[in-house]
Design a protein around this motif. Sequence first.
Motif, mmCIF file in Angstrom:
data_model
loop_
_atom_site.group_PDB
_atom_site.id
_atom_site.type_symbol
_atom_site.label_atom_id
_atom_site.label_comp_id
_atom_site.label_asym_id
_atom_site.label_seq_id
_atom_site.Cartn_x
_atom_site.Cartn_y
_atom_site.Cartn_z
ATOM 1 N N LEU A 125 -5.263 -6.694 -12.134
ATOM 2 C CA LEU A 125 -4.899 -5.318 -12.503
ATOM 3 C C LEU A 125 -5.492 -4.319 -11.506
ATOM 4 N N ARG A 126 -6.736 -4.571 -11.113
ATOM 5 C CA ARG A 126 -7.405 -3.676 -10.155
ATOM 6 C C ARG A 126 -6.679 -3.670 -8.810
ATOM 7 N N ILE A 127 -6.207 -4.855 -8.402
ATOM 8 C CA ILE A 127 -5.463 -4.931 -7.135
ATOM 9 C C ILE A 127 -4.173 -4.105 -7.254
ATOM 10 N N ALA A 128 -3.499 -4.225 -8.401
ATOM 11 C CA ALA A 128 -2.256 -3.461 -8.604
ATOM 12 C C ALA A 128 -2.529 -1.952 -8.557
ATOM 13 N N GLU A 129 -3.645 -1.546 -9.127
ATOM 14 C CA GLU A 129 -3.989 -0.115 -9.139
ATOM 15 C C GLU A 129 -4.316 0.396 -7.744
ATOM 16 N N ALA A 130 -4.997 -0.476 -6.987
ATOM 17 C CA ALA A 130 -5.447 -0.049 -5.650
ATOM 18 C C ALA A 130 -4.320 -0.097 -4.621
ATOM 19 N N GLU A 131 -3.309 -0.939 -4.856
ATOM 20 C CA GLU A 131 -2.254 -1.120 -3.848
ATOM 21 C C GLU A 131 -0.890 -0.892 -4.497
ATOM 22 N N LEU A 132 -0.628 0.353 -4.761
ATOM 23 C CA LEU A 132 0.584 0.692 -5.508
ATOM 24 C C LEU A 132 1.868 0.356 -4.750
ATOM 25 N N GLU A 133 1.751 0.181 -3.421
ATOM 26 C CA GLU A 133 2.950 -0.144 -2.637
ATOM 27 C C GLU A 133 3.306 -1.628 -2.727
ATOM 28 N N ARG A 134 2.408 -2.459 -3.277
ATOM 29 C CA ARG A 134 2.654 -3.897 -3.403
ATOM 30 C C ARG A 134 3.164 -4.230 -4.805
ATOM 31 N N GLU A 135 3.938 -5.304 -4.927
ATOM 32 C CA GLU A 135 4.318 -5.849 -6.238
ATOM 33 C C GLU A 135 3.280 -6.923 -6.587
ATOM 34 N N VAL A 136 2.432 -6.643 -7.536
ATOM 35 C CA VAL A 136 1.344 -7.569 -7.841
ATOM 36 C C VAL A 136 1.723 -8.422 -9.070
ATOM 37 N N VAL A 137 1.764 -9.728 -8.843
ATOM 38 C CA VAL A 137 2.150 -10.653 -9.920
ATOM 39 C C VAL A 137 0.940 -11.513 -10.278
ATOM 40 N N ASN A 164 3.909 -1.588 -10.877
ATOM 41 C CA ASN A 164 3.936 -2.636 -9.841
ATOM 42 C C ASN A 164 3.200 -3.898 -10.280
ATOM 43 N N PHE A 165 2.964 -4.016 -11.591
ATOM 44 C CA PHE A 165 2.220 -5.176 -12.100
ATOM 45 C C PHE A 165 3.137 -6.001 -12.996
ATOM 46 N N SER A 166 3.131 -7.304 -12.807
ATOM 47 C CA SER A 166 3.921 -8.164 -13.696
ATOM 48 C C SER A 166 3.232 -9.516 -13.852
ATOM 49 N N ILE A 167 3.778 -10.306 -14.776
ATOM 50 C CA ILE A 167 3.137 -11.577 -15.148
ATOM 51 C C ILE A 167 4.125 -12.729 -15.035
#
Length: 385
Positions: A125-137, A164-167
């Motif tokens: 979640l922290r990575i998704a918050e810090a890198e909003l331009e990435r799609e973090v799965v 930008n966060f998904s599971i």
Amino acid sequence: MKYIDEYRDGRLAKDIARQIAALADPGRSYHFMEFCGGHTHAISRYGLEDLLPANVRMIHGPGCPVCVLPIGRIDAAIALAMRPEITLCTYGDLMRVPGSNGSSLLKAKAAGADIRMVYSTLDALRIAEAELEREVVFFAIGFETTTPPTALALKAAIAKGLGNFSIFCNHVLTPAAIQNILESPDVRKLGTIKIDGFVGPAHVSTVIGTEPYEFFAGEFQKPVVVAGFEPLDVIQAILMLVRQVNDGRHEVENQYIRAVTALGNEKAQAEVANFFELRESFEWRGLGEVPYGALRLRPQYVAYDAEKRFSMVTPAAKDNPACACGAILRGVRRPTDCKLFGTVCTPDTPMGSCMVSSEGACAAHWTYGRFRERARQVDVGRAVA
Ligand code: SF4
């Protein structure tokens, strides 16, 4: 170490072992499956099998979440991670699980995929918050124990408005798998072994409680004893199972009363129910398709469901034919029955999933069991000489 040493007291363990030996009927055999990988680890680490009489046998079950993930799901995760916009977050063990044709997430990372090892859902979640331009799965795996943290990560992502966060959901369910081992025609076709009772999982049961096991204890007439992870927990659970078998009982008993209740953690269950629903069917490595054996995100959270969001496909993939993980996960074979064990397959060079996680039967036996076996062979050799 207070509160730990008490559960590792060798003198007490030997005393319980003597009780088991006295109670075990020499005219019959007892086969108990420990479902949980943590128990497999404890049994190997503390040499509990050496304390048991020859007619009481422990069978390692499919209770390691890394081990039961089918190869197609690893392939699907690798394919997703290779997309340039994706950052795939995963636990360390998953990085080394072999996919098809010798692939793995670790090799995909070396080839340039953005795959990051995390220790918790909140790291992702922290990575998704810090890198909003990435799609973090987040590559979510595990039994009922690890599902509540995934639900809470999803809740937090929604609250923060993280788009930008998904599971990638691979959460699986314990009672369904136990039921499948006992009654599935697929499993019967692949090969089964006699089971007289189960050592019920520890962490899973802290969440779901003991009640979900009542159905199949009654329906399939198999006793279940939920046990903690320490050696005295496990050996005491075995004693309780022997007693039940001798008495002709098939009840759910709770050895792990210091952590497990009948109803479990209802708050965690409610969080899970908010976000997840049952899958009609899900493939488990070694067991085949398990009806209602896994979870997926509820339709209202489709935006956070990586499978839907990125149109992921799970390719049909076959295990390495030389690897016996499938049979080991059903308890039909032991690690040493696999001809790759300890030759080309070791924890440093795993050829199958059971050698990856420390909870896998092959890794546990490689780390602890083989030394005792060797010592036993030397003893027998000396006795013969
Ligand atoms: S030793 Fe390796 S190849 Fe053989 S069953 Fe275990 S994990 Fe699979």
